[in-house]
Design an enzyme around this catalytic site. Sequence first.
Site, PDB file in Angstrom:
ATOM      1  N   ASN A   9      44.582 -15.420 -18.349  1.00  0.00           N
ATOM      2  CA  ASN A   9      44.446 -15.540 -16.704  1.00  0.00           C
ATOM      3  C   ASN A   9      45.893 -15.361 -16.193  1.00  0.00           C
ATOM      4  O   ASN A   9      46.647 -16.240 -16.329  1.00  0.00           O
ATOM      5  CB  ASN A   9      43.943 -17.019 -16.672  1.00  0.00           C
ATOM      6  CG  ASN A   9      43.976 -17.357 -15.054  1.00  0.00           C
ATOM      7  OD1 ASN A   9      44.030 -16.448 -14.144  1.00  0.00           O
ATOM      8  ND2 ASN A   9      43.798 -18.686 -14.609  1.00  0.00           N
ATOM      9  N   TRP A  10      46.124 -14.337 -15.410  1.00  0.00           N
ATOM     10  CA  TRP A  10      47.474 -14.013 -15.051  1.00  0.00           C
ATOM     11  C   TRP A  10      47.571 -14.785 -13.726  1.00  0.00           C
ATOM     12  O   TRP A  10      48.910 -14.570 -13.252  1.00  0.00           O
ATOM     13  CB  TRP A  10      47.442 -12.490 -14.777  1.00  0.00           C
ATOM     14  CG  TRP A  10      48.063 -11.755 -16.000  1.00  0.00           C
ATOM     15  CD1 TRP A  10      47.610 -12.118 -17.295  1.00  0.00           C
ATOM     16  CD2 TRP A  10      47.908 -10.188 -16.135  1.00  0.00           C
ATOM     17  NE1 TRP A  10      47.899 -11.204 -18.176  1.00  0.00           N
ATOM     18  CE2 TRP A  10      48.132  -9.884 -17.499  1.00  0.00           C
ATOM     19  CE3 TRP A  10      47.876  -9.183 -15.277  1.00  0.00           C
ATOM     20  CZ2 TRP A  10      48.260  -8.837 -17.884  1.00  0.00           C
ATOM     21  CZ3 TRP A  10      47.951  -7.834 -15.734  1.00  0.00           C
ATOM     22  CH2 TRP A  10      48.336  -7.554 -17.119  1.00  0.00           C
ATOM     23  N   LYS A  11      46.681 -15.151 -13.308  1.00  0.00           N
ATOM     24  CA  LYS A  11      46.894 -16.130 -11.758  1.00  0.00           C
ATOM     25  C   LYS A  11      47.637 -15.151 -10.708  1.00  0.00           C
ATOM     26  O   LYS A  11      47.355 -14.067 -10.764  1.00  0.00           O
ATOM     27  CB  LYS A  11      47.755 -17.421 -12.231  1.00  0.00           C
ATOM     28  CG  LYS A  11      47.285 -18.088 -13.351  1.00  0.00           C
ATOM     29  CD  LYS A  11      47.597 -19.579 -13.197  1.00  0.00           C
ATOM     30  CE  LYS A  11      46.948 -20.335 -14.632  1.00  0.00           C
ATOM     31  NZ  LYS A  11      47.315 -21.533 -14.697  1.00  0.00           N
ATOM     32  N   HIS A  97      38.117 -22.866 -11.505  1.00  0.00           N
ATOM     33  CA  HIS A  97      39.301 -23.086 -12.004  1.00  0.00           C
ATOM     34  C   HIS A  97      39.975 -24.361 -11.301  1.00  0.00           C
ATOM     35  O   HIS A  97      39.823 -24.362 -10.138  1.00  0.00           O
ATOM     36  CB  HIS A  97      40.240 -21.922 -12.068  1.00  0.00           C
ATOM     37  CG  HIS A  97      41.451 -22.207 -12.859  1.00  0.00           C
ATOM     38  ND1 HIS A  97      42.706 -22.935 -12.339  1.00  0.00           N
ATOM     39  CD2 HIS A  97      41.789 -21.554 -13.901  1.00  0.00           C
ATOM     40  CE1 HIS A  97      43.485 -23.011 -13.136  1.00  0.00           C
ATOM     41  NE2 HIS A  97      43.175 -22.277 -14.485  1.00  0.00           N
ATOM     42  N   GLU A  99      42.734 -24.983 -10.271  1.00  0.00           N
ATOM     43  CA  GLU A  99      43.666 -24.715  -9.200  1.00  0.00           C
ATOM     44  C   GLU A  99      42.972 -24.180  -8.004  1.00  0.00           C
ATOM     45  O   GLU A  99      43.285 -24.331  -6.980  1.00  0.00           O
ATOM     46  CB  GLU A  99      44.488 -23.614  -9.636  1.00  0.00           C
ATOM     47  CG  GLU A  99      45.592 -24.095 -10.415  1.00  0.00           C
ATOM     48  CD  GLU A  99      46.253 -23.016 -11.452  1.00  0.00           C
ATOM     49  OE1 GLU A  99      46.019 -21.643 -11.586  1.00  0.00           O
ATOM     50  OE2 GLU A  99      46.944 -23.547 -12.614  1.00  0.00           O
ATOM     51  N   GLU A 169      39.440 -27.118 -19.500  1.00  0.00           N
ATOM     52  CA  GLU A 169      40.628 -27.031 -19.398  1.00  0.00           C
ATOM     53  C   GLU A 169      41.146 -28.551 -18.765  1.00  0.00           C
ATOM     54  O   GLU A 169      40.994 -28.777 -17.434  1.00  0.00           O
ATOM     55  CB  GLU A 169      40.833 -26.010 -18.418  1.00  0.00           C
ATOM     56  CG  GLU A 169      40.684 -24.583 -18.827  1.00  0.00           C
ATOM     57  CD  GLU A 169      41.462 -23.758 -18.016  1.00  0.00           C
ATOM     58  OE1 GLU A 169      42.356 -23.003 -18.936  1.00  0.00           O
ATOM     59  OE2 GLU A 169      41.816 -23.591 -16.798  1.00  0.00           O
ATOM     60  N   GLY A 175      49.566 -25.420 -17.342  1.00  0.00           N
ATOM     61  CA  GLY A 175      51.070 -25.074 -16.964  1.00  0.00           C
ATOM     62  C   GLY A 175      52.079 -26.189 -17.046  1.00  0.00           C
ATOM     63  O   GLY A 175      53.131 -26.162 -16.640  1.00  0.00           O
ATOM     64  N   SER A 215      47.862 -24.862 -21.561  1.00  0.00           N
ATOM     65  CA  SER A 215      49.294 -24.764 -22.201  1.00  0.00           C
ATOM     66  C   SER A 215      49.035 -24.105 -23.671  1.00  0.00           C
ATOM     67  O   SER A 215      49.919 -24.534 -24.677  1.00  0.00           O
ATOM     68  CB  SER A 215      50.173 -26.105 -22.504  1.00  0.00           C
ATOM     69  OG  SER A 215      50.559 -26.247 -21.071  1.00  0.00           O
ATOM     70  N   GLY A 236      47.303 -18.971 -19.708  1.00  0.00           N
ATOM     71  CA  GLY A 236      47.625 -18.647 -18.331  1.00  0.00           C
ATOM     72  C   GLY A 236      49.054 -17.924 -18.777  1.00  0.00           C
ATOM     73  O   GLY A 236      49.050 -16.991 -18.996  1.00  0.00           O
ATOM     74  N   GLY A 237      50.060 -19.021 -18.535  1.00  0.00           N
ATOM     75  CA  GLY A 237      51.583 -18.405 -18.869  1.00  0.00           C
ATOM     76  C   GLY A 237      51.793 -17.509 -20.041  1.00  0.00           C
ATOM     77  O   GLY A 237      52.288 -16.506 -20.014  1.00  0.00           O
TER      78      GLY A 237
HETATM   79  P1  PGA Z   1      48.486 -22.421 -18.976  1.00  0.00           P
HETATM   80  O1  PGA Z   1      47.325 -22.098 -17.918  1.00  0.00           O
HETATM   81  O2  PGA Z   1      48.093 -21.577 -20.160  1.00  0.00           O
HETATM   82  O3  PGA Z   1      49.568 -21.812 -18.178  1.00  0.00           O
HETATM   83  O4  PGA Z   1      48.478 -23.721 -19.052  1.00  0.00           O
HETATM   84  C1  PGA Z   1      45.829 -22.173 -18.280  1.00  0.00           C
HETATM   85  C2  PGA Z   1      45.016 -21.811 -17.284  1.00  0.00           C
HETATM   86  O5  PGA Z   1      45.105 -22.346 -16.060  1.00  0.00           O
HETATM   87  O6  PGA Z   1      43.797 -21.326 -17.388  1.00  0.00           O
END
Ligand code: PGA
Length: 252
Positions: A9-11, A97, A99, A169, A175, A215, A236-237
């Site tokens: 997930n590149w956000k 998600h 966010e 999640e 993050g 993470s 994500g990251g």
């Molecule tokens: P993260 O993000 O790996 O940077 O914690 C995961 C996500 O939001 O899907």
Amino acid sequence: MRKKYVIGNWKMNKTYEEARECVTLFKELLDGKYKDNVKIVVCPPYTALSVVAYELQNTPIECGAQNVHYMPNGAYTGEISSDMLKDLGVTFCIVGHSERRQYFNETDTAVNKKIKILLENSITPVICVGETLEQRENAKANETVQCELYKAFENIDKKQIQNCVIAYEPIWAIGTGKTSPAEEAEKMCKFIRHIIKELYDVQTSENVHILYGGSVNLTNAKDILAMPNIDGALIGGASLKKDFVDIILTQE
Ligand code: PGA
């Protein structure tokens, strides 16, 4: 036998050109190393979907979106429909998600509607659920996740849910660099499978893919993905760089 899913997930990261370079690197590094039991999906921002989908043609890597509107079309300024995603070759879409729930007021009702329109267009929804730190500390984690699942799957039948992916999640792990210990993540994914069994049946619960996200990195991925009820990771990251490929290659 369930596959392992590794979904990036590149956000809100990467321009068109950066996305092209990154996905080209992934292709080069994975060339000749794909495995039938590992499904790989990259979810770039909307502006890079076309270039990523184009670059991924004729590879086993699939292209996913990070959001969709639940209406088929119409006067919804700034929104993108499932038809538009399908047209670009998108085969997965993240829904609910944390966010989006937190910053864009994505409600459980919207999540349910989004799942339905994606399924109508043969796009696999990746449905995110998870508790806040406060809910966990107050022993409300299971209740929170259960409630999100019930609402997400309202009027979704047994056949449809097998075309969905669930991502657990925990919000406090996203993050933050704080991963849920593999055993804790396993416990919740097992609980999610139990809820699916209650809502549908044993066979359905055994078929559905349940991922962990929060993470995930090169150091912890192997242990997390080795858990019996964890069928992959939403990353994500670490999906913005070469580590994503290294995580994929930890899978036998
Ligand atoms: P993260 O993000 O790996 O940077 O914690 C995961 C996500 O939001 O899907």
